[in-house]
Write an enzyme that holds these catalytic residues in place. Structure first.
Site, PDB file in Angstrom:
ATOM      1  N   ARG A   1       0.839  -1.210   0.000  1.00  0.00           N
ATOM      2  CA  ARG A   1       0.000   0.000   0.000  1.00  0.00           C
ATOM      3  C   ARG A   1       0.872   1.257   0.000  1.00  0.00           C
ATOM      4  O   ARG A   1       0.553   2.237  -0.667  1.00  0.00           O
ATOM      5  CB  ARG A   1      -0.931  -0.005   1.219  1.00  0.00           C
TER       6      ARG A   1
ATOM      7  N   GLN B   1      -9.292  10.592   7.076  1.00  0.00           N
ATOM      8  CA  GLN B   1      -9.180   9.206   7.532  1.00  0.00           C
ATOM      9  C   GLN B   1      -8.106   8.497   6.713  1.00  0.00           C
ATOM     10  O   GLN B   1      -7.830   7.328   6.944  1.00  0.00           O
ATOM     11  CB  GLN B   1     -10.510   8.488   7.336  1.00  0.00           C
ATOM     12  N   ASN B   2      -7.547   9.217   5.754  1.00  0.00           N
ATOM     13  CA  ASN B   2      -6.573   8.578   4.869  1.00  0.00           C
ATOM     14  C   ASN B   2      -5.212   8.460   5.545  1.00  0.00           C
ATOM     15  O   ASN B   2      -4.815   9.324   6.318  1.00  0.00           O
ATOM     16  CB  ASN B   2      -6.455   9.365   3.566  1.00  0.00           C
TER      17      ASN B   2
ATOM     18  N   ASP C   1      -2.585   8.079   3.562  1.00  0.00           N
ATOM     19  CA  ASP C   1      -1.610   8.543   2.569  1.00  0.00           C
ATOM     20  C   ASP C   1      -1.186   9.976   2.908  1.00  0.00           C
ATOM     21  O   ASP C   1      -1.636  10.562   3.894  1.00  0.00           O
ATOM     22  CB  ASP C   1      -2.196   8.426   1.137  1.00  0.00           C
TER      23      ASP C   1
ATOM     24  N   HIS D   1      -6.457   8.372  11.349  1.00  0.00           N
ATOM     25  CA  HIS D   1      -6.138   6.944  11.333  1.00  0.00           C
ATOM     26  C   HIS D   1      -4.645   6.686  11.122  1.00  0.00           C
ATOM     27  O   HIS D   1      -4.252   5.634  10.639  1.00  0.00           O
ATOM     28  CB  HIS D   1      -6.967   6.220  10.261  1.00  0.00           C
TER      29      HIS D   1
ATOM     30  N   CYS E   1       8.023   0.982  16.678  1.00  0.00           N
ATOM     31  CA  CYS E   1       8.330  -0.297  17.327  1.00  0.00           C
ATOM     32  C   CYS E   1       7.134  -0.736  18.177  1.00  0.00           C
ATOM     33  O   CYS E   1       6.570   0.075  18.923  1.00  0.00           O
ATOM     34  CB  CYS E   1       9.575  -0.104  18.187  1.00  0.00           C
TER      35      CYS E   1
ATOM     36  N   CYS F   1      15.642  -1.542  20.679  1.00  0.00           N
ATOM     37  CA  CYS F   1      15.277  -2.627  21.603  1.00  0.00           C
ATOM     38  C   CYS F   1      15.081  -3.980  20.938  1.00  0.00           C
ATOM     39  O   CYS F   1      14.811  -4.969  21.620  1.00  0.00           O
ATOM     40  CB  CYS F   1      14.011  -2.235  22.389  1.00  0.00           C
TER      41      CYS F   1
ATOM     42  N   PRO G   1     -19.820  10.193  -5.242  1.00  0.00           N
ATOM     43  CA  PRO G   1     -20.649   9.699  -6.354  1.00  0.00           C
ATOM     44  C   PRO G   1     -21.718   8.702  -5.910  1.00  0.00           C
ATOM     45  O   PRO G   1     -22.652   8.427  -6.657  1.00  0.00           O
ATOM     46  CB  PRO G   1     -19.634   9.041  -7.296  1.00  0.00           C
TER      47      PRO G   1
ATOM     48  N   ALA H   1     -14.220  13.739  -6.201  1.00  0.00           N
ATOM     49  CA  ALA H   1     -13.367  14.749  -5.562  1.00  0.00           C
ATOM     50  C   ALA H   1     -12.598  15.563  -6.610  1.00  0.00           C
ATOM     51  O   ALA H   1     -12.568  16.795  -6.539  1.00  0.00           O
ATOM     52  CB  ALA H   1     -12.388  14.054  -4.608  1.00  0.00           C
TER      53      ALA H   1
HETATM   54  P1  NAD Z   1     -14.327   3.621   2.042  1.00  0.00           P
HETATM   55  O1  NAD Z   1     -13.492   2.809   1.101  1.00  0.00           O
HETATM   56  O2  NAD Z   1     -15.147   2.936   3.064  1.00  0.00           O
HETATM   57  O3  NAD Z   1     -15.334   4.502   1.168  1.00  0.00           O
HETATM   58  C1  NAD Z   1     -14.896   5.245   0.071  1.00  0.00           C
HETATM   59  C2  NAD Z   1     -15.988   6.227  -0.290  1.00  0.00           C
HETATM   60  O4  NAD Z   1     -15.476   7.087  -1.305  1.00  0.00           O
HETATM   61  C3  NAD Z   1     -17.267   5.599  -0.847  1.00  0.00           C
HETATM   62  O5  NAD Z   1     -18.395   6.185  -0.233  1.00  0.00           O
HETATM   63  C4  NAD Z   1     -17.222   5.935  -2.331  1.00  0.00           C
HETATM   64  O6  NAD Z   1     -18.512   6.106  -2.907  1.00  0.00           O
HETATM   65  C5  NAD Z   1     -16.447   7.225  -2.334  1.00  0.00           C
HETATM   66  N1  NAD Z   1     -15.714   7.502  -3.553  1.00  0.00           N
HETATM   67  C6  NAD Z   1     -15.166   6.614  -4.430  1.00  0.00           C
HETATM   68  N2  NAD Z   1     -14.520   7.261  -5.396  1.00  0.00           N
HETATM   69  C7  NAD Z   1     -14.659   8.588  -5.142  1.00  0.00           C
HETATM   70  C8  NAD Z   1     -14.187   9.779  -5.781  1.00  0.00           C
HETATM   71  N3  NAD Z   1     -13.441   9.697  -6.897  1.00  0.00           N
HETATM   72  N4  NAD Z   1     -14.513  10.979  -5.234  1.00  0.00           N
HETATM   73  C9  NAD Z   1     -15.271  11.053  -4.114  1.00  0.00           C
HETATM   74  N5  NAD Z   1     -15.736   9.959  -3.460  1.00  0.00           N
HETATM   75  C10 NAD Z   1     -15.428   8.745  -3.973  1.00  0.00           C
HETATM   76  O7  NAD Z   1     -13.362   4.713   2.678  1.00  0.00           O
HETATM   77  P2  NAD Z   1     -13.439   5.464   4.063  1.00  0.00           P
HETATM   78  O8  NAD Z   1     -14.818   5.929   4.363  1.00  0.00           O
HETATM   79  O9  NAD Z   1     -12.308   6.422   4.062  1.00  0.00           O
HETATM   80  O10 NAD Z   1     -13.117   4.248   5.049  1.00  0.00           O
HETATM   81  C11 NAD Z   1     -12.416   4.467   6.072  1.00  0.00           C
HETATM   82  C12 NAD Z   1     -11.057   3.707   6.073  1.00  0.00           C
HETATM   83  O11 NAD Z   1     -10.422   3.567   4.811  1.00  0.00           O
HETATM   84  C13 NAD Z   1     -10.122   4.534   6.848  1.00  0.00           C
HETATM   85  O12 NAD Z   1      -9.738   3.821   7.972  1.00  0.00           O
HETATM   86  C14 NAD Z   1      -8.904   4.805   5.957  1.00  0.00           C
HETATM   87  O13 NAD Z   1      -7.735   4.766   6.727  1.00  0.00           O
HETATM   88  C15 NAD Z   1      -8.979   3.718   4.992  1.00  0.00           C
HETATM   89  N6  NAD Z   1      -8.361   3.871   3.661  1.00  0.00           N
HETATM   90  C16 NAD Z   1      -7.481   4.872   3.377  1.00  0.00           C
HETATM   91  C17 NAD Z   1      -6.925   4.975   2.101  1.00  0.00           C
HETATM   92  C18 NAD Z   1      -5.956   6.104   1.803  1.00  0.00           C
HETATM   93  O14 NAD Z   1      -5.248   6.540   2.706  1.00  0.00           O
HETATM   94  N7  NAD Z   1      -5.919   6.611   0.572  1.00  0.00           N
HETATM   95  C19 NAD Z   1      -7.266   4.052   1.111  1.00  0.00           C
HETATM   96  C20 NAD Z   1      -8.154   3.022   1.437  1.00  0.00           C
HETATM   97  C21 NAD Z   1      -8.685   2.957   2.713  1.00  0.00           C
HETATM   98 ZN    ZN Z   2      11.920  -0.618  20.229  1.00  0.00          ZN
END
Ligand code: NAD
Ligand code: ZN
Length: 250
Positions: free
Chosen positions: A70, A101-102, A104, A119, A127, A159, A223, A240
């Site tokens: 990832r 919540q991402n 990245d 998150h 560690c 450690c 969407p 987005a």
């Molecule tokens: P999710 O996968 O549950 O939901 C994704 C949402 O994004 C859906 O509702 C979908 O319809 C919508 N979506 C899809 N393409 C889109 C676009 N182009 N523009 C706008 N919306 C779009 O994701 P979530 O709700 O963030 O779930 C939470 C967990 O997913 C978190 O814990 C997070 O850490 C993790 N996550 C993070 C990443 C990242 O960091 N990029 C990737 C995958 C999952």
């Molecule tokens: Zn350590």
């Protein structure tokens, strides 16, 4: 599809906007989401085997390999027009807060300051025993060949404990600092944009309700319908990268 005029006006007028972003925010950068399409990470892997503390205890090499893969995907990805539009908006709205919540770093790489990571981050390994970060940069996966299915985690120089990804796993508490910062942001904001989250992961999913309870407009940009859709002040069914540049003032 044009942005709803009223939502554009809210974005123009907002002085303390807050953005709650989820995996959909980065989908158009090529980073897979978790739930919504057959390409999503969880459609191909079972989260219970990969994103829990128990999974890591049982098979650290499997979990480490999955996170390295990832991380590799994110390193190769670039911020999209949506990340860029938010960073531009932040320049004229110093009080804008992005709560993500991402895991990245695409908001940061687009130039957004003040990103609150609920998150954790793919780039914050630590560690399991002493909590220290690695003493040197970790090797990254190469571009050739399929990603390895197993990769033993490196050990801590201080450690000897195993390193773990710096993300919040299912069943773990959110880091208290970012959670408090998110609550503060939602308590102070005059507009909340909720972008690309399925609204299923708590407690992050409870943040829009707090803004709504204060009478602050909450706009969903997604969407697909989510549990927030019927409650949101306005919903714009767009993505987005397409929607945010049209919506946000320069
Ligand atoms: P999710 O996968 O549950 O939901 C994704 C949402 O994004 C859906 O509702 C979908 O319809 C919508 N979506 C899809 N393409 C889109 C676009 N182009 N523009 C706008 N919306 C779009 O994701 P979530 O709700 O963030 O779930 C939470 C967990 O997913 C978190 O814990 C997070 O850490 C993790 N996550 C993070 C990443 C990242 O960091 N990029 C990737 C995958 C999952
Ligand atoms: Zn350590």
């Amino acid at each position: 599809m044009d942005p709803p005029a009223e939502v554009r006006a809210w974005c123009q007028a907002a002085r303390r906007p807050c953005v709650l972003s989820g995996a959909g925010m980065s989908a158009e950068s090529g980073v897979p989401t978790f739930r919504d399409t057959p390409r999503s990470l969880w459609a191909r892997f079972d989260p219970a085997t990969l994103a829990t503390p128990e999974a890591y205890e049982r098979d650290p090499a499997l979990v480490w390999a999955w996170y390295q893969w990832r991380t590799h995907l994110v390193r190769r990805a670039q911020p999209n027009e949506g990340h860029v539009a938010l960073a531009r908006w932040a320049r004229s709205r110093p009080e804008l807060r992005i709560v993500t919540q991402n895991v990245d770093d695409l908001h940061e790489r687009a130039g957004s300051p003040e990103v609150i990571h609920l998150h954790g981050s793919l780039f914050a390994a630590r560690c399991v025993a002493c909590g220290r970060p690695p003493s040197q940069p970790l090797a990254s996966l190469g571009d050739d060949g399929p990603p390895p299915l197993r990769l033993p985690p490196p050990t801590c120089a201080a450690c000897g404990g195993l390193l773990r990804p710096g993300v919040v796993w299912f069943g773990e508490a959110l880091p208290p600092g970012p959670w408090q910062a998110a609550l503060d942001a939602v308590t102070r904001c005059d507009l909340l944009l909720v972008v690309g989250t399925s609204g299923l992961v708590h407690p992050a999913a409870s943040l829009p309700a707090q803004a709504l309870a204060r009478g602050v407009p909450v706009v969903e940009i997604n969407p697909q319908p989510t549990p927030l859709s019927p409650l949101a002040s306005r919903v714009w069914r767009t993505t987005a990268a397409v929607g945010l540049p049209q919506l946000l003032p320069d």
